[in-house]
Design a protein around this motif. Structure first.
Motif, PDB file in Angstrom:
ATOM      1  N   GLU A  84       0.848  -1.349  -0.032  1.00 13.52           N
ATOM      2  CA  GLU A  84      -0.306   0.296  -0.149  1.00 13.52           C
ATOM      3  C   GLU A  84       1.090   1.219  -0.064  1.00 13.52           C
ATOM      4  N   ALA A  85       0.473   2.500  -1.280  1.00 16.54           N
ATOM      5  CA  ALA A  85       1.806   3.150  -0.233  1.00 16.54           C
ATOM      6  C   ALA A  85       1.128   4.122  -0.517  1.00 16.54           C
ATOM      7  N   ARG A  86       2.290   4.801   0.614  1.00 13.78           N
ATOM      8  CA  ARG A  86       2.918   5.658   2.026  1.00 13.78           C
ATOM      9  C   ARG A  86       3.636   6.461   1.479  1.00 13.78           C
ATOM     10  N   GLN A  87       3.588   7.830   2.727  1.00  8.43           N
ATOM     11  CA  GLN A  87       4.877   9.079   1.982  1.00  8.43           C
ATOM     12  C   GLN A  87       5.908   8.906   2.837  1.00  8.43           C
ATOM     13  N   LEU A  88       7.028   8.955   1.950  1.00  7.99           N
ATOM     14  CA  LEU A  88       7.999   9.272   2.742  1.00  7.99           C
ATOM     15  C   LEU A  88       8.103  10.094   4.519  1.00  7.99           C
ATOM     16  N   ARG A  89       8.897   9.358   5.241  1.00  7.94           N
ATOM     17  CA  ARG A  89       8.539   9.401   6.914  1.00  7.94           C
ATOM     18  C   ARG A  89       9.925  10.156   6.796  1.00  7.94           C
ATOM     19  N   ASP A  90       9.620  10.937   7.607  1.00 12.29           N
ATOM     20  CA  ASP A  90      11.249  11.407   8.512  1.00 12.29           C
ATOM     21  C   ASP A  90      12.211  10.343   9.594  1.00 12.29           C
ATOM     22  N   SER A  91      10.558   9.001  10.714  1.00 11.24           N
ATOM     23  CA  SER A  91      11.971   8.279  10.741  1.00 11.24           C
ATOM     24  C   SER A  91      12.202   7.405   9.872  1.00 11.24           C
ATOM     25  N   ILE A  99      18.778   4.448   0.962  1.00 11.65           N
ATOM     26  CA  ILE A  99      17.307   5.011   0.791  1.00 11.65           C
ATOM     27  C   ILE A  99      17.956   5.432  -0.644  1.00 11.65           C
ATOM     28  N   PHE A 100      17.059   4.547  -1.290  1.00 17.34           N
ATOM     29  CA  PHE A 100      17.643   4.675  -3.111  1.00 17.34           C
ATOM     30  C   PHE A 100      15.936   5.835  -3.136  1.00 17.34           C
ATOM     31  N   ALA A 101      16.849   5.970  -4.012  1.00 17.45           N
ATOM     32  CA  ALA A 101      15.034   7.717  -4.482  1.00 17.45           C
ATOM     33  C   ALA A 101      16.024   6.769  -6.334  1.00 17.45           C
ATOM     34  N   MET A 102      14.985   7.089  -6.901  1.00 13.90           N
ATOM     35  CA  MET A 102      14.402   6.225  -8.181  1.00 13.90           C
ATOM     36  C   MET A 102      14.875   7.661  -9.585  1.00 13.90           C
ATOM     37  N   ASP A 103      14.958   8.418  -9.232  1.00 15.97           N
ATOM     38  CA  ASP A 103      15.639  10.302 -10.392  1.00 15.97           C
ATOM     39  C   ASP A 103      16.467  11.002  -9.165  1.00 15.97           C
ATOM     40  N   ASN A 104      16.949  11.389 -10.540  1.00 19.21           N
ATOM     41  CA  ASN A 104      17.171  12.612  -9.717  1.00 19.21           C
ATOM     42  C   ASN A 104      16.702  13.557  -8.645  1.00 19.21           C
ATOM     43  N   SER A 105      15.649  14.348  -9.598  1.00 17.45           N
ATOM     44  CA  SER A 105      14.529  14.904  -9.132  1.00 17.45           C
ATOM     45  C   SER A 105      14.471  14.515  -7.686  1.00 17.45           C
ATOM     46  N   HIS A 107      15.973  12.284  -5.946  1.00 20.94           N
ATOM     47  CA  HIS A 107      16.824  12.115  -5.032  1.00 20.94           C
ATOM     48  C   HIS A 107      17.327  13.693  -4.192  1.00 20.94           C
ATOM     49  N   SER A 108      17.066  14.708  -5.318  1.00 28.75           N
ATOM     50  CA  SER A 108      17.586  16.127  -4.954  1.00 28.75           C
ATOM     51  C   SER A 108      16.394  16.245  -3.475  1.00 28.75           C
ATOM     52  N   ASP A 109      15.003  15.921  -3.811  1.00 32.52           N
ATOM     53  CA  ASP A 109      13.872  16.660  -2.700  1.00 32.52           C
ATOM     54  C   ASP A 109      14.251  15.426  -1.550  1.00 32.52           C
ATOM     55  N   ILE A 110      15.064  14.334  -1.743  1.00 30.77           N
ATOM     56  CA  ILE A 110      15.128  13.259  -0.229  1.00 30.77           C
ATOM     57  C   ILE A 110      16.648  13.846   0.783  1.00 30.77           C
ATOM     58  N   ARG A 111      17.130  14.418  -0.670  1.00 30.92           N
ATOM     59  CA  ARG A 111      18.558  14.795   0.082  1.00 30.92           C
ATOM     60  C   ARG A 111      18.836  16.550   0.955  1.00 30.92           C
ATOM     61  N   ARG A 112      17.225  17.086   0.660  1.00 31.69           N
ATOM     62  CA  ARG A 112      17.136  18.333   1.403  1.00 31.69           C
ATOM     63  C   ARG A 112      16.898  18.398   2.416  1.00 31.69           C
ATOM     64  N   ARG A 113      15.562  17.047   2.243  1.00 36.71           N
ATOM     65  CA  ARG A 113      14.855  16.625   3.689  1.00 36.71           C
ATOM     66  C   ARG A 113      16.211  15.833   4.569  1.00 36.71           C
ATOM     67  N   LYS A 115      19.009  16.993   5.057  1.00 38.78           N
ATOM     68  CA  LYS A 115      19.208  17.569   5.734  1.00 38.78           C
ATOM     69  C   LYS A 115      19.349  18.237   6.484  1.00 38.78           C
ATOM     70  N   LYS A 116      18.250  18.380   6.933  1.00 39.34           N
ATOM     71  CA  LYS A 116      17.193  19.457   7.783  1.00 39.34           C
ATOM     72  C   LYS A 116      17.091  18.548   9.324  1.00 39.34           C
ATOM     73  N   LEU A 117      17.855  17.010   9.473  1.00 36.19           N
ATOM     74  CA  LEU A 117      17.282  15.917  10.032  1.00 36.19           C
ATOM     75  C   LEU A 117      18.526  15.302  11.045  1.00 36.19           C
ATOM     76  N   ASP A 118      18.745  15.633  12.620  1.00 34.99           N
ATOM     77  CA  ASP A 118      20.053  14.956  12.629  1.00 34.99           C
ATOM     78  C   ASP A 118      19.838  13.473  13.505  1.00 34.99           C
ATOM     79  N   GLY A 119      20.678  13.220  13.077  1.00 38.76           N
ATOM     80  CA  GLY A 119      20.741  11.505  13.894  1.00 38.76           C
ATOM     81  C   GLY A 119      20.684  10.691  12.548  1.00 38.76           C
ATOM     82  N   GLN A 120      21.068  10.750  11.614  1.00 35.07           N
ATOM     83  CA  GLN A 120      20.331   9.494  11.018  1.00 35.07           C
ATOM     84  C   GLN A 120      20.905   8.921  10.572  1.00 35.07           C
ATOM     85  N   LYS A 121      21.226   7.717   9.670  1.00 35.65           N
ATOM     86  CA  LYS A 121      21.563   6.500   9.885  1.00 35.65           C
ATOM     87  C   LYS A 121      21.694   6.034   8.249  1.00 35.65           C
TER      88      LYS A 121
END
Length: 177
Positions: A84-91, A99-105, A107-113, A115-121
């Protein structure tokens, strides 16, 4: 029987595939990757933990994958895929190793998000970095293209999955692949 090797941190690795709506590309990648890594006869069995997919947008939350995705998976022997489709979560940035992006757009959206988070693995990458061609490949959204675009998406997902697993677990016996 799987060869005994450890994941990079000694635990099973977890993988999340991300596209825009989570009904075509990321679900295709999840289904393909899961069919390889979760098959008891696979040399990678027991090396992979959680495998999931999601979208950067919330357009299709709760929907099943596109019927053409499911048909392509079935045509290639993957008959037990459900999602069932879901949206990307901070968790997700704490839960997943990759975390693998399918395309550059995306990938950029994920990277932007990210960078705003701390303590990510999570290691955020374009899935096409594992193209095996020496260059990064984006997986074009087959939703509007039609024709054999879903089969091309399948082929890319299969190739990228095989290359990622071979790169991540180089000690797995070549003869077992």
């Amino acid at each position: 029987m799987a060869t005994t090797v450890s994941a990079p941190n000694g635990d099973k690795i977890s993988v999340l595939f991300v596209c825009l709506g989570n009904i075509c590309r990321s679900t295709m990648a999840e289904g393909v990757f899961r069919s390889i890594a979760k098959d008891p006869s696979s040399p990678y069995y027991n090396l992979i933990g959680t495998v999931d997919s999601c979208g950067t947008g919330g357009y299709h939350i709760g929907d099943e994958p596109d019927s053409r995705t499911l048909s392509t998976l079935r045509d290639n022997g993957i008959t037990n895929y459900r999602h069932e489709a879901r949206q990307l979560r901070d968790s997700d940035f704490k839960k997943f190793d990759y975390i693998f992006a399918m395309d550059n757009s995306n990938h950029s959206d994920i990277r932007r998000r990210f960078k705003k988070l701390d303590g990510q693995k999570a290691k955020v990458m374009l899935f096409g970095e594992f193209s095996g061609t020496g260059r990064k490949e984006a997986i074009q959204d087959p939703y509007y293209i039609g024709g054999d675009s879903f089969e091309k998406t399948y082929e890319q997902c299969r190739r990228f999955s095989d290359n990622f697993l071979a790169t991540t677990f180089p000690d797995v016996s070549q003869s077992k692949r």
